[in-house]
Scaffold this active site. Structure first.
Site, PDB file in Angstrom:
ATOM      1  N   LYS A  57      -4.243   2.869  -4.818  1.00  0.00           N
ATOM      2  CA  LYS A  57      -3.786   2.172  -3.603  1.00  0.00           C
ATOM      3  C   LYS A  57      -4.931   2.021  -2.593  1.00  0.00           C
ATOM      4  O   LYS A  57      -4.992   1.032  -1.855  1.00  0.00           O
ATOM      5  CB  LYS A  57      -2.607   2.914  -2.984  1.00  0.00           C
ATOM      6  CG  LYS A  57      -1.325   2.823  -3.799  1.00  0.00           C
ATOM      7  CD  LYS A  57      -0.791   1.403  -3.849  1.00  0.00           C
ATOM      8  CE  LYS A  57       0.557   1.318  -4.545  1.00  0.00           C
ATOM      9  NZ  LYS A  57       1.130  -0.024  -4.514  1.00  0.00           N
ATOM     10  N   TYR A  72      -2.713   7.882  -8.248  1.00  0.00           N
ATOM     11  CA  TYR A  72      -1.967   6.753  -7.653  1.00  0.00           C
ATOM     12  C   TYR A  72      -2.576   6.393  -6.295  1.00  0.00           C
ATOM     13  O   TYR A  72      -2.797   5.217  -5.989  1.00  0.00           O
ATOM     14  CB  TYR A  72      -0.511   7.175  -7.517  1.00  0.00           C
ATOM     15  CG  TYR A  72       0.371   6.298  -6.670  1.00  0.00           C
ATOM     16  CD1 TYR A  72       0.986   5.172  -7.199  1.00  0.00           C
ATOM     17  CD2 TYR A  72       0.636   6.630  -5.335  1.00  0.00           C
ATOM     18  CE1 TYR A  72       1.823   4.387  -6.417  1.00  0.00           C
ATOM     19  CE2 TYR A  72       1.472   5.852  -4.555  1.00  0.00           C
ATOM     20  CZ  TYR A  72       2.065   4.732  -5.093  1.00  0.00           C
ATOM     21  OH  TYR A  72       2.898   3.965  -4.320  1.00  0.00           O
ATOM     22  N   SER A 125       0.843  -1.190   0.000  1.00  0.00           N
ATOM     23  CA  SER A 125       0.000   0.000   0.000  1.00  0.00           C
ATOM     24  C   SER A 125       0.886   1.250   0.000  1.00  0.00           C
ATOM     25  O   SER A 125       2.064   1.209  -0.366  1.00  0.00           O
ATOM     26  CB  SER A 125      -0.926  -0.030   1.213  1.00  0.00           C
ATOM     27  OG  SER A 125      -1.825   1.053   1.171  1.00  0.00           O
TER      28      SER A 125
HETATM   29  N1  LIG Z   1       9.180   4.309  -2.982  1.00  0.00           N
HETATM   30  C1  LIG Z   1       8.292   4.805  -2.130  1.00  0.00           C
HETATM   31  O1  LIG Z   1       8.501   5.845  -1.489  1.00  0.00           O
HETATM   32  C2  LIG Z   1       6.993   4.067  -1.916  1.00  0.00           C
HETATM   33  C3  LIG Z   1       6.119   4.548  -0.924  1.00  0.00           C
HETATM   34  C4  LIG Z   1       4.917   3.879  -0.705  1.00  0.00           C
HETATM   35  C5  LIG Z   1       4.610   2.740  -1.448  1.00  0.00           C
HETATM   36  N2  LIG Z   1       5.480   2.286  -2.415  1.00  0.00           N
HETATM   37  C6  LIG Z   1       5.128   1.065  -3.128  1.00  0.00           C
HETATM   38  O2  LIG Z   1       6.200   0.142  -3.024  1.00  0.00           O
HETATM   39  C7  LIG Z   1       6.123  -0.782  -4.122  1.00  0.00           C
HETATM   40  C8  LIG Z   1       7.486  -0.919  -4.773  1.00  0.00           C
HETATM   41  O3  LIG Z   1       7.832   0.324  -5.342  1.00  0.00           O
HETATM   42  P1  LIG Z   1       9.336   0.819  -5.437  1.00  0.00           P
HETATM   43  O4  LIG Z   1       9.377   2.174  -4.833  1.00  0.00           O
HETATM   44  O5  LIG Z   1      10.234  -0.253  -4.971  1.00  0.00           O
HETATM   45  O6  LIG Z   1       9.453   1.014  -7.036  1.00  0.00           O
HETATM   46  P2  LIG Z   1      10.577   0.599  -8.101  1.00  0.00           P
HETATM   47  O7  LIG Z   1      11.936   0.591  -7.504  1.00  0.00           O
HETATM   48  O8  LIG Z   1      10.295   1.472  -9.277  1.00  0.00           O
HETATM   49  O9  LIG Z   1      10.200  -0.931  -8.436  1.00  0.00           O
HETATM   50  C9  LIG Z   1       8.994  -1.257  -9.080  1.00  0.00           C
HETATM   51  C10 LIG Z   1       9.075  -2.702  -9.544  1.00  0.00           C
HETATM   52  O10 LIG Z   1       7.866  -3.069 -10.205  1.00  0.00           O
HETATM   53  C11 LIG Z   1       8.161  -3.526 -11.529  1.00  0.00           C
HETATM   54  N3  LIG Z   1       6.989  -3.246 -12.351  1.00  0.00           N
HETATM   55  C12 LIG Z   1       6.396  -2.049 -12.572  1.00  0.00           C
HETATM   56  N4  LIG Z   1       5.326  -2.214 -13.371  1.00  0.00           N
HETATM   57  C13 LIG Z   1       5.234  -3.539 -13.640  1.00  0.00           C
HETATM   58  C14 LIG Z   1       4.330  -4.321 -14.392  1.00  0.00           C
HETATM   59  N5  LIG Z   1       3.302  -3.769 -15.052  1.00  0.00           N
HETATM   60  N6  LIG Z   1       4.512  -5.659 -14.453  1.00  0.00           N
HETATM   61  C15 LIG Z   1       5.543  -6.237 -13.781  1.00  0.00           C
HETATM   62  N7  LIG Z   1       6.429  -5.545 -13.045  1.00  0.00           N
HETATM   63  C16 LIG Z   1       6.272  -4.209 -12.985  1.00  0.00           C
HETATM   64  C17 LIG Z   1       9.445  -2.796 -11.895  1.00  0.00           C
HETATM   65  O11 LIG Z   1      10.205  -3.390 -12.932  1.00  0.00           O
HETATM   66  P3  LIG Z   1       9.968  -2.997 -14.505  1.00  0.00           P
HETATM   67  O12 LIG Z   1       9.878  -1.517 -14.585  1.00  0.00           O
HETATM   68  O13 LIG Z   1      11.148  -3.598 -15.204  1.00  0.00           O
HETATM   69  O14 LIG Z   1       8.687  -3.671 -14.863  1.00  0.00           O
HETATM   70  C18 LIG Z   1      10.189  -2.922 -10.564  1.00  0.00           C
HETATM   71  O15 LIG Z   1      10.709  -4.239 -10.416  1.00  0.00           O
HETATM   72  C19 LIG Z   1       5.027  -0.255  -5.051  1.00  0.00           C
HETATM   73  O16 LIG Z   1       3.833  -0.925  -4.790  1.00  0.00           O
HETATM   74  C20 LIG Z   1       4.903   1.203  -4.615  1.00  0.00           C
HETATM   75  O17 LIG Z   1       3.633   1.728  -4.929  1.00  0.00           O
HETATM   76  C21 LIG Z   1       6.659   2.918  -2.656  1.00  0.00           C
END
Ligand SMILES: NC(=O)c1ccc[n+]([C@@H]2O[C@H](COP(=O)([O-])OP(=O)(O)OC[C@H]3O[C@@H](n4cnc5c(N)ncnc54)[C@H](OP(=O)(O)O)[C@@H]3O)[C@@H](O)[C@H]2O)c1
Length: 240
Positions: free
Chosen positions: A157, A153, A139
């Site tokens: 979520k 976004y 989330s």
């Molecule tokens: N970073 C933050 O501050 C934050 C805060 C709250 C929540 N989140 C949540 O944490 C989770 C992880 O995010 P992150 O920050 O680690 O992002 P990230 O580093 O950009 O990683 C996202 C991952 O998802 C893959 N991906 C994206 N779209 C895809 C699709 N359609 N099919 C298959 N794989 C897909 C990407 O690889 P490819 O692009 O190669 O597909 C990558 O492996 C997400 O749910 C995000 O909403 C993040």
């Protein structure tokens, strides 16, 4: 060995969770769209932890790919934990609702909500067959707080949170947790708000919160990772 599937397991939080679980002996099925990055992550995890890691490149919005993911888990012996982590923003950088392209909102809903449910549906027979089946959806505080520019976004979520809550009621044999990781230094955050260069926690520092859920198996609900890292899971980390 138990088997976990992590979508978006090539980098960021997904990769950190993969490492944390592999370190505890879990076998893994990982996906991401960019095959080279995914393969490199899988190779590194196999080398470091010696667990089985199957990399299945593809897009979670593709039903055939979701079926391939569940088949890959079957080849490892079944599925005990599904982590729905892959997400997109819908606009990079994020923009106010008055400028949000509707196509971007559709993409966010398709990836973050529709595909997540599609994978749950595909995986449910395997999860129900597990002695300790669990689903974690990633989330965000944007699901609960009205941060300007995070509306599309955040709406996706919020929808994901509600799917997880209802799934937990409908599937009492499974644990279903929605977990807000808090801000992290990842490509997703940098793409969302490129001008914000403040220091943020690494995904690796957040992963132990998720491990704690998997180990302690508290009641299903919505949890915040910072509280899970500090207090008792059933109290400070509890649903809100
Ligand atoms: N970073 C933050 O501050 C934050 C805060 C709250 C929540 N989140 C949540 O944490 C989770 C992880 O995010 P992150 O920050 O680690 O992002 P990230 O580093 O950009 O990683 C996202 C991952 O998802 C893959 N991906 C994206 N779209 C895809 C699709 N359609 N099919 C298959 N794989 C897909 C990407 O690889 P490819 O692009 O190669 O597909 C990558 O492996 C997400 O749910 C995000 O909403 C993040």
């Amino acid at each position: 060995m138990p088997v976990a599937m992590i979508t978006g397991g090539s980098k960021g939080l997904g990769r950190a969770l993969a490492g944390a679980l592999a370190g505890e002996g879990w076998d893994l099925v990982l996906d991401a769209r960019t095959a080279g990055v995914l393969e490199e992550t899988a190779r590194e995890l196999r080398g470091r932890y010696g667990t089985r890691v199957v990399a299945v490149p593809g897009d979670v919005t593709d039903a055939a790919h979701r079926a391939d993911l569940v088949a890959a888990a079957g080849s490892l012996g079944g599925l005990d934990l599904l982590v729905s982590n892959a997400s997109v923003l819908g606009a990079e950088p994020l923009v106010r609702l008055d400028a949000l392209p509707l196509e971007g909102l559709r993409r966010a809903l398709e990836t973050n909500v529709v595909a997540a449910l599609g994978l749950v549906q595909e995986a449910l027979p395997s999860l129900r067959a597990s002695e300790a089946g669990a689903v974690v959806v990633i989330s965000s505080d944007a699901a609960a707080e009205p941060y300007p520019t995070w509306g599309g976004y955040g709406a996706s979520k919020a929808a994901l949170d509600q799917l997880a809550a209802v799934l937990g009621e409908e599937e009492p044999g499974l644990r279903v947790w929605a977990v807000d990781p808090g801000d992290m230094a990842t490509d997703l955050y940098a793409a969302a708000v490129p001008e914000d260069t403040d220091a943020r926690p690494s995904p690796e520092s957040v992963a132990p919160a998720y491990l704690r859920l998997v180990r302690e198996r508290p009641a299903g609900g919505r949890y915040a990772a910072p509280a899970l890292l500090e207090g008792p899971a059933g109290q400070g980390g509890g649903a809100r």
